[in-house]
Design an enzyme around this catalytic site. Structure first.
Site, PDB file in Angstrom:
ATOM      1  NE  ARG A 174      -5.775  24.824  42.016  1.00  0.00           N
ATOM      2  CZ  ARG A 174      -6.449  24.051  42.456  1.00  0.00           C
ATOM      3  NH1 ARG A 174      -6.072  22.511  42.205  1.00  0.00           N
ATOM      4  NH2 ARG A 174      -7.423  23.984  43.394  1.00  0.00           N
ATOM      5  CB  THR A 175       0.751  28.624  38.410  1.00  0.00           C
ATOM      6  OG1 THR A 175      -0.512  28.097  37.513  1.00  0.00           O
ATOM      7  CG2 THR A 175       1.684  28.534  37.178  1.00  0.00           C
ATOM      8  CE  LYS A 177       6.355  51.331  47.299  1.00  0.00           C
ATOM      9  NZ  LYS A 177       7.311  49.950  47.336  1.00  0.00           N
ATOM     10  NE  ARG A 233      -1.613  33.873  36.541  1.00  0.00           N
ATOM     11  CZ  ARG A 233      -2.173  32.504  36.658  1.00  0.00           C
ATOM     12  NH1 ARG A 233      -1.236  31.596  36.155  1.00  0.00           N
ATOM     13  NH2 ARG A 233      -3.360  32.022  36.938  1.00  0.00           N
ATOM     14  CG  HIS A 285      -0.859  28.936  31.928  1.00  0.00           C
ATOM     15  ND1 HIS A 285      -0.158  28.823  32.475  1.00  0.00           N
ATOM     16  CD2 HIS A 285      -1.982  28.709  32.847  1.00  0.00           C
ATOM     17  CE1 HIS A 285       0.070  28.531  33.671  1.00  0.00           C
ATOM     18  NE2 HIS A 285      -1.138  28.458  34.060  1.00  0.00           N
TER      19      HIS A 285
END
Ligand SMILES: Nc1ncnc2c1ncn2[C@@H]1O[C@H](COP(=O)(O)OP(=O)(O)OP(=O)(O)O)[C@@H](O)[C@H]1O
Ligand SMILES: [Mg+2]
Ligand SMILES: [Zn+2]
Lengths: 310, 155
Positions: free
Chosen positions: A57-58, A86, A107, A135
């Site tokens: 959603r974000t 990696k 995120r 957030h």
């Protein structure tokens, strides 16, 4: 006040006046977010979406916001394909990705990742959620929803319901409500209460905070119920989980004596905390809340990238 | 004047004396100094539970051949706000100052949140804002965790 080029890491970085300005700008974005008007304000701008932890959603609402303003996105949607796997440091990843676009949304599963990214990046960084941390765009859209429903963010009685310990959205929301002078009522199962240091912080900034264990009593003179998910993994015992989550369920019967304007918010997805029978009552604000994520993010992007809103 | 009794324990030619440490806190102070910072051929002496005119009972730490950096000197204020730092050169006290808690503590403490980005393999030092002074409360600038229980580590 200058938003151009700024990072958006924590709601704490913004004053009350700045939050008001973002919310004003967000209201102006609504017709654009609904597709009723078009804009080319971000023509030629590129937003880099680095989702090193999945969140559909974000991510999609940022993509929609950018597209509505005529800009485009380059996206890492799956951390498994990123070079972080990696062994590259986040610092290096951000340094590289930030050179591909004009701003970056991160995120990440670790708290504080966005702050570190902001140090590594020459372009503005927007925190799209860092672990159990901040957030801020969620907080802004929560505030936009409450403000739209009541015309103000002051003098309201906002009940925070559910998991107040791990629910990351409630800590920043409580901080913002406190600086606007709304009253905060905490209603949580005994093991999932607001962390003491968060409560202490709220009190030092002058918040009025009370605790009400009984949900039905908390509802009585509430203006807003902000409901969060109670997660199964917080409980060892299945029956204990069922019992606790059952007693924090919002349905029509619970709201029978609520204020007519009571607004129920939920960051979604819901799992059972808010009964679907509420969806077509005037109390249901959660779908509007999800939609407002787009105009709020449009406003922020326009402010960060151009210093103004179209 | 230097008390002859204190000097008798460990007169040093060059180094740092941290005096007036609150009773029982000398080992915490040593952790802030960081044992691995200390020259391996030098002596560190610790005096515990020493009578003090100023603060009742105190601890003293003396480190040979090391001049404590201002950054660490200030971090000592976290746990020993009454401490005084004397820099000794050629057996004499050449500089003396009280510790002073800065607004930011960089690289001295480890964030207690294991999932904090400052505890991952990233090229950054830990960093805390001092949000309250008495008693001291810090906030990690990365994860924003509030900290009032300090576990210094050598940085
Ligand atoms: N050469 C030295 N070797 C070891 N310790 C020393 C030496 N010279 C001074 N000190 C210690 O350094 C500290 C400061 O010395 P100073 O002579 O200023 O002591 P003071 O007069 O007791 O001062 P204060 O008021 O700080 O107690 C004292 O703890 C003293 O014992
Ligand atoms: Mg003395
Ligand atoms: Zn931290």
């Amino acid at each position: 006040m200058g938003f151009k080029g700024r990072d958006v890491i924590s709601i704490r970085d913004f004053s009350r006046e700045e939050i008001e300005e973002i919310l004003r700008a967000s209201r102006r974005m609504i017709p654009l977010a609904e597709g009723k008007k078009t804009s080319h304000a971000l023509d030629g701008k590129i937003l880099t979406l680095a989702f090193l932890e999945p969140s559909t959603r974000t991510r999609l609402s940022f993509e929609a916001a950018m597209a509505r303003l005529g800009g485009s996105c380059v996206t890492i949607a799956d951390p498994a394909v990123s070079s972080l796997r990696k062994g590259e440091t986040l610092h290096d990843t951000i340094r590289v990705l930030s050179s591909y676009g004009d701003a970056i949304v991160l995120r990440h599963p670790n708290e504080g990742a966005a702050r570190l990214a902001a140090q590594a990046s020459a372009k503005p960084v927007i925190n799209g959620g860092d672990g159990a941390g901040q957030h801020p765009t969620q907080t802004l859209l929560d505030l936009a929803t409450i403000e739209e429903a009541f015309g103000t963010l002051s003098g309201l009685r906002v009940v925070l319901v559910g998991d107040l310990k791990y629910g990351r959205t409630v800590h920043s929301l409580a901080h913002a409500l406190a600086i606007f002078g709304s009253e905060i009522v905490l209603c949580a199962p005994p093991t999932l209460g607001l962390p003491a240091e968060v409560r202490e912080h709220l009190e030092t900034i002058g918040a009025k905070v009370t605790v009400e264990d009984e949900l039905s009593r908390a509802v009585r003179d509430a203006d807003v119920l902000y409901v969060t998910r109670i997660q199964r993994e917080r409980f060892g015992d299945e029956r204990e989980f069922a019992k606790v989550s059952g007693s924090y369920r919002i349905d029509r019967a619970l709201l029978a004596n609520a204020k007519p304007k009571l607004a129920v918010l939920h960051p979604l997805p819901r799992t059972g905390e808010v009964a679907p029978e509420l969806d077509d009552t005037p109390h249901a604000a959660y779908f509007r809340q999800a939609f407002l994520g787009v105009p709020v993010r449009m406003a922020l992007l326009a402010l960060l990238l151009t210093g103004k809103v179209p | 004047m230097t008390a002859a009794r204190e000097l008798k324990i460990t007169p040093i030619k060059n180094g740092t004396v941290i005096d007036h440490i609150g009773n029982g806190l000398a080992l915490e102070v040593l952790r802030i100094i960081g044992i691995d910072e200390i020259d391996k051929d030098s002596t560190v002496s610790v005096a515990l539970h020493v009578r003090s005119q100023k603060i009742g009972w105190k601890d003293i730490v003396k480190v040979e051949n090391m001049e404590l950096s201002p950054r660490k000197a200030n971090a000592i204020a976290l746990i020993a706000p009454t401490a005084t730092i004397s820099i000794i050169r050629d057996f004499r006290v050449r500089e003396k100052r009280a510790v002073d808690l800065p607004d930011r503590i960089v690289g001295i403490l480890k964030c207690p949140n294991p999932s904090c980005i400052s505890n991952q393999r990233e090229p950054v030092e830990s960093e805390f804002d001092v949000v309250r002074r008495r008693p001291v409360v810090l906030r990690c600038i990365y994860c924003e965790r509030l900290v009032d229980d300090f576990h210094p580590h050598a940085a």
